[in-house]
Design a protein around this motif. Structure first.
Motif, PDB file in Angstrom:
ATOM      1  N   GLU A 239      78.265  -1.164  37.968  1.00 50.00           N
ATOM      2  CA  GLU A 239      77.443  -2.318  38.330  1.00 50.00           C
ATOM      3  C   GLU A 239      76.403  -1.950  39.382  1.00 50.00           C
ATOM      4  O   GLU A 239      75.289  -2.463  39.370  1.00 50.00           O
ATOM      5  CB  GLU A 239      78.326  -3.455  38.840  1.00 50.00           C
ATOM      6  CG  GLU A 239      79.136  -4.134  37.743  1.00 50.00           C
ATOM      7  CD  GLU A 239      79.901  -5.324  38.259  1.00 50.00           C
ATOM      8  OE1 GLU A 239      80.352  -5.269  39.425  1.00 50.00           O
ATOM      9  OE2 GLU A 239      80.075  -6.291  37.515  1.00 50.00           O
ATOM     10  N   ALA A 240      76.760  -1.041  40.296  1.00 49.13           N
ATOM     11  CA  ALA A 240      75.808  -0.620  41.327  1.00 49.13           C
ATOM     12  C   ALA A 240      74.649   0.175  40.733  1.00 49.13           C
ATOM     13  O   ALA A 240      73.541   0.173  41.284  1.00 49.13           O
ATOM     14  CB  ALA A 240      76.528   0.214  42.389  1.00 49.13           C
ATOM     15  N   GLU A 241      74.875   0.836  39.591  1.00 52.04           N
ATOM     16  CA  GLU A 241      73.845   1.682  38.978  1.00 52.04           C
ATOM     17  C   GLU A 241      73.188   1.040  37.760  1.00 52.04           C
ATOM     18  O   GLU A 241      72.414   1.695  37.058  1.00 52.04           O
ATOM     19  CB  GLU A 241      74.470   3.015  38.549  1.00 52.04           C
ATOM     20  CG  GLU A 241      75.053   3.825  39.687  1.00 52.04           C
ATOM     21  CD  GLU A 241      75.864   5.032  39.200  1.00 52.04           C
ATOM     22  OE1 GLU A 241      76.158   5.905  40.031  1.00 52.04           O
ATOM     23  OE2 GLU A 241      76.205   5.075  37.999  1.00 52.04           O
ATOM     24  N   LYS A 242      73.471  -0.245  37.506  1.00 50.99           N
ATOM     25  CA  LYS A 242      73.053  -0.833  36.235  1.00 50.99           C
ATOM     26  C   LYS A 242      71.540  -0.904  36.067  1.00 50.99           C
ATOM     27  O   LYS A 242      71.042  -1.003  34.948  1.00 50.99           O
ATOM     28  CB  LYS A 242      73.666  -2.221  36.072  1.00 50.99           C
ATOM     29  CG  LYS A 242      73.183  -3.251  37.073  1.00 50.99           C
ATOM     30  CD  LYS A 242      73.873  -4.580  36.823  1.00 50.99           C
ATOM     31  CE  LYS A 242      73.441  -5.640  37.834  1.00 50.99           C
ATOM     32  NZ  LYS A 242      74.135  -6.927  37.598  1.00 50.99           N
ATOM     33  N   HIS A 243      70.776  -0.847  37.162  1.00 50.35           N
ATOM     34  CA  HIS A 243      69.317  -0.900  37.051  1.00 50.35           C
ATOM     35  C   HIS A 243      68.687   0.492  36.987  1.00 50.35           C
ATOM     36  O   HIS A 243      67.463   0.592  36.858  1.00 50.35           O
ATOM     37  CB  HIS A 243      68.734  -1.678  38.228  1.00 50.35           C
ATOM     38  CG  HIS A 243      69.181  -3.112  38.287  1.00 50.35           C
ATOM     39  ND1 HIS A 243      68.910  -4.008  37.274  1.00 50.35           N
ATOM     40  CD2 HIS A 243      69.890  -3.791  39.218  1.00 50.35           C
ATOM     41  CE1 HIS A 243      69.415  -5.190  37.587  1.00 50.35           C
ATOM     42  NE2 HIS A 243      70.025  -5.085  38.754  1.00 50.35           N
ATOM     43  N   ASP A 244      69.494   1.536  37.101  1.00 51.75           N
ATOM     44  CA  ASP A 244      68.979   2.907  37.053  1.00 51.75           C
ATOM     45  C   ASP A 244      69.127   3.442  35.635  1.00 51.75           C
ATOM     46  O   ASP A 244      70.244   3.704  35.177  1.00 51.75           O
ATOM     47  CB  ASP A 244      69.735   3.813  38.035  1.00 51.75           C
ATOM     48  CG  ASP A 244      69.628   3.307  39.465  1.00 51.75           C
ATOM     49  OD1 ASP A 244      68.595   2.686  39.789  1.00 51.75           O
ATOM     50  OD2 ASP A 244      70.562   3.534  40.260  1.00 51.75           O
ATOM     51  N   LEU A 245      68.023   3.631  34.951  1.00 55.24           N
ATOM     52  CA  LEU A 245      68.067   4.125  33.578  1.00 55.24           C
ATOM     53  C   LEU A 245      68.380   5.621  33.584  1.00 55.24           C
ATOM     54  O   LEU A 245      67.647   6.409  34.187  1.00 55.24           O
ATOM     55  CB  LEU A 245      66.728   3.880  32.881  1.00 55.24           C
ATOM     56  CG  LEU A 245      66.658   4.253  31.404  1.00 55.24           C
ATOM     57  CD1 LEU A 245      67.630   3.391  30.604  1.00 55.24           C
ATOM     58  CD2 LEU A 245      65.242   4.076  30.873  1.00 55.24           C
ATOM     59  N   PRO A 246      69.477   6.065  32.941  1.00 54.10           N
ATOM     60  CA  PRO A 246      69.821   7.486  32.917  1.00 54.10           C
ATOM     61  C   PRO A 246      68.736   8.291  32.195  1.00 54.10           C
ATOM     62  O   PRO A 246      68.141   7.832  31.218  1.00 54.10           O
ATOM     63  CB  PRO A 246      71.144   7.530  32.136  1.00 54.10           C
ATOM     64  CG  PRO A 246      71.672   6.138  32.197  1.00 54.10           C
ATOM     65  CD  PRO A 246      70.479   5.246  32.235  1.00 54.10           C
ATOM     66  N   ASP A 247      68.475   9.517  32.672  1.00 55.64           N
ATOM     67  CA  ASP A 247      67.418  10.321  32.086  1.00 55.64           C
ATOM     68  C   ASP A 247      67.898  11.665  31.536  1.00 55.64           C
ATOM     69  O   ASP A 247      67.091  12.486  31.104  1.00 55.64           O
ATOM     70  CB  ASP A 247      66.306  10.565  33.121  1.00 55.64           C
ATOM     71  CG  ASP A 247      66.837  11.183  34.415  1.00 55.64           C
ATOM     72  OD1 ASP A 247      68.050  11.462  34.487  1.00 55.64           O
ATOM     73  OD2 ASP A 247      66.034  11.372  35.339  1.00 55.64           O
ATOM     74  N   HIS A 248      69.206  11.905  31.526  1.00 48.37           N
ATOM     75  CA  HIS A 248      69.726  13.157  30.954  1.00 48.37           C
ATOM     76  C   HIS A 248      69.811  13.014  29.433  1.00 48.37           C
ATOM     77  O   HIS A 248      70.253  11.991  28.912  1.00 48.37           O
ATOM     78  CB  HIS A 248      71.107  13.484  31.522  1.00 48.37           C
ATOM     79  CG  HIS A 248      71.093  13.764  32.999  1.00 48.37           C
ATOM     80  ND1 HIS A 248      70.511  14.895  33.535  1.00 48.37           N
ATOM     81  CD2 HIS A 248      71.582  13.057  34.039  1.00 48.37           C
ATOM     82  CE1 HIS A 248      70.644  14.872  34.857  1.00 48.37           C
ATOM     83  NE2 HIS A 248      71.287  13.766  35.188  1.00 48.37           N
ATOM     84  N   ILE A 249      69.394  14.061  28.727  1.00 47.35           N
ATOM     85  CA  ILE A 249      69.439  14.057  27.267  1.00 47.35           C
ATOM     86  C   ILE A 249      70.753  14.696  26.822  1.00 47.35           C
ATOM     87  O   ILE A 249      71.075  15.822  27.214  1.00 47.35           O
ATOM     88  CB  ILE A 249      68.238  14.815  26.662  1.00 47.35           C
ATOM     89  CG1 ILE A 249      66.932  14.252  27.221  1.00 47.35           C
ATOM     90  CG2 ILE A 249      68.272  14.711  25.144  1.00 47.35           C
ATOM     91  CD1 ILE A 249      66.731  12.787  26.950  1.00 47.35           C
ATOM     92  N   LEU A 250      71.520  13.959  25.996  1.00 47.49           N
ATOM     93  CA  LEU A 250      72.854  14.401  25.583  1.00 47.49           C
ATOM     94  C   LEU A 250      72.955  14.456  24.063  1.00 47.49           C
ATOM     95  O   LEU A 250      72.284  13.692  23.361  1.00 47.49           O
ATOM     96  CB  LEU A 250      73.916  13.438  26.119  1.00 47.49           C
ATOM     97  CG  LEU A 250      73.902  13.132  27.622  1.00 47.49           C
ATOM     98  CD1 LEU A 250      74.850  11.988  27.926  1.00 47.49           C
ATOM     99  CD2 LEU A 250      74.295  14.368  28.419  1.00 47.49           C
ATOM    100  N   ASP A 251      73.813  15.353  23.580  1.00 45.60           N
ATOM    101  CA  ASP A 251      74.158  15.383  22.157  1.00 45.60           C
ATOM    102  C   ASP A 251      75.261  14.341  21.955  1.00 45.60           C
ATOM    103  O   ASP A 251      76.434  14.593  22.251  1.00 45.60           O
ATOM    104  CB  ASP A 251      74.638  16.780  21.764  1.00 45.60           C
ATOM    105  CG  ASP A 251      74.885  16.906  20.262  1.00 45.60           C
ATOM    106  OD1 ASP A 251      75.231  15.887  19.628  1.00 45.60           O
ATOM    107  OD2 ASP A 251      74.756  18.010  19.730  1.00 45.60           O
ATOM    108  N   PHE A 252      74.883  13.170  21.459  1.00 47.14           N
ATOM    109  CA  PHE A 252      75.816  12.057  21.399  1.00 47.14           C
ATOM    110  C   PHE A 252      76.934  12.312  20.388  1.00 47.14           C
ATOM    111  O   PHE A 252      78.068  11.865  20.580  1.00 47.14           O
ATOM    112  CB  PHE A 252      75.063  10.774  21.043  1.00 47.14           C
ATOM    113  CG  PHE A 252      75.854   9.516  21.270  1.00 47.14           C
ATOM    114  CD1 PHE A 252      76.505   9.286  22.471  1.00 47.14           C
ATOM    115  CD2 PHE A 252      75.946   8.548  20.284  1.00 47.14           C
ATOM    116  CE1 PHE A 252      77.232   8.130  22.686  1.00 47.14           C
ATOM    117  CE2 PHE A 252      76.671   7.386  20.476  1.00 47.14           C
ATOM    118  CZ  PHE A 252      77.313   7.178  21.685  1.00 47.14           C
TER     119      PHE A 252
END
Length: 389
Positions: free
Chosen positions: A232-245
């Motif tokens: 919840e504390a990070e919910k406004h921070d869009l992750p930018d790491h690219i992952l092999d889903f």
């Protein structure tokens, strides 16, 4: 209206400068032209000032201007005169209806607290419930203006009240969930201490196993609460790491299954790269797979499918084949500590936070969560995430 004094000192300085330049032998005509332009500019400076904006005879602001100023304010605002609504901005007309113009303000508001504030004739504040909808809460501020006018501002406090109520409910639920395993642990420890000499070894071992189980449940509950708080504390921070889903889903699924992996039915189509937080996405997959394995029939497989949705999205679906969930429970499944069957959930080690964590992880990754279930057939959870560009 008086004129400003002519700047004779400036004109004298210009004349002296022109004379000096002529004495030095510079061409006379350009110098005279420059002197003429200089003198003209000084004349303009010394001219009368522009007339001031004429003040209104009544010394105040017209009703029309007040209406123009308030019309596009985000807060609902009305102005009353002699108890009647003479101005209502756009937000107030949406809140109370366009018919309030010209109406008695007490009839427009209707609520006893608001009527008391209006009838008092004094500036003040009132809290009103159910002004437009049954559960909304508004703070009404009254302020007197010149000319017998009063301005009424409406401030919506519904969201604040909802947040406060949700916080109170969360603390109460968390306290209850923590108290239950603690009470069990303390009860068994007290029994062991009182009957340590006469206690049958097998019974003692059973008590210790219960203490261990409740301790692990307490540990899992605290871990989930901490995870939910971080997400919840990070919910406004869009992750930018690219992952092999695809690889992440395969790894997290098998980790969650453990010795139950024989029940897995994996189905993946293609390679998918997403921008995301690796730890949170793994936790999301583990929660979904663990839920499906716990609540699905033990003799039926759990299907984990990964497939594209157009060119820009990927869909992860986890489907069990169990008892299913009644329709009235579906809208509440992502609420904290919500359980359709509390006894069964606690017996299987559930904390009631798994889907709440999943929902917040999906929201942080700008995805969508959908849950479909049919009684007697099972439950299917679908998560749609945007692909990395």
């Amino acid at each position: 209206m008086t004129s400003r004094p002519f700047p004779w000192s400036g004109f004298a300085l210009a004349l002296a400068t022109a004379t000096g330049l002529i004495i030095l032998g510079l061409p006379t005509l350009p110098i005279l032209l420059m002197l003429l332009v200089w003198a003209g500019s000084l004349w303009l400076v010394g001219g009368p000032p522009p007339p001031p904006v004429e003040k209104r005879k009544n010394g105040g602001i017209s009703r029309e201007n007040i209406g123009d100023l308030l019309e596009h304010s985000e807060s609902p605002v009305i102005v009353i005169e002699n108890g009647r609504v003479v101005i209502a901005n756009l937000a107030s007309r949406r809140l109370l209806g366009s018919h309030i113009l010209g109406q008695d303000a007490r009839m427009a508001l209707r609520q006893p607290e608001a009527v008391s504030l209006l009838e008092s004739g004094e500036d003040g504040v009132a809290i009103v419930r159910g002004l437009a909808r049954r559960k909304d809460i508004w703070r009404i501020n009254r302020q007197s203006l010149e000319g017998g006018l009063s301005i009424i501002e409406f401030v919506n406090k519904t969201a604040e009240a909802d947040i406060s109520r949700a916080h109170t409910d969360f603390v109460a639920n968390a306290s209850h969930e923590l108290r239950t395993p603690l009470a069990s642990i303390l009860g068994y420890v007290e029994t062991l201490r009182e009957d340590i000499d006469d206690l049958d070894p097998k019974m003692g071992d059973k008590f210790l196993a219960t203490i261990q189980r409740e301790g692990l449940r307490l540990q899992q509950l605290i871990s989930d609460l901490m995870s939910l708080s971080r997400i919840e504390a990070e919910k406004h921070d869009l992750p930018d790491h690219i992952l092999d889903f695809g690889k992440l889903v395969d790894r997290a699924t098998r980790d969650a299954a453990g010795d139950r992996a024989v029940r897995l039915d994996m189905d993946s189509h293609g390679d998918f790269s997403v921008g995301g937080d690796e730890q949170q996405l793994e936790q999301m997959v583990r929660n979904l797979v663990d839920n499906a394995l716990k609540y699905g029939s033990e003799d039926q497989p759990v299907t984990v499918r990964l497939q594209p949705q157009g060119d820009k999205r990927v869909v992860l679906s986890v489907q069990d084949r169990g008892d299913g969930i009644a329709p009235e429970h579906l809208p509440h499944l992502t609420r904290r500590f919500y359980r359709t069957d509390p006894g069964r959930s606690r017996a299987s080690g559930g904390t009631g936070l798994g889907l709440a964590i999943v929902k917040h992880i999906v929201e942080r990754h700008r995805g969508k969560l959908a849950i479909d279930s049919t009684l007697g057939e099972g439950t299917k959870v679908k998560i749609t995430l945007p692909l990395a560009e």
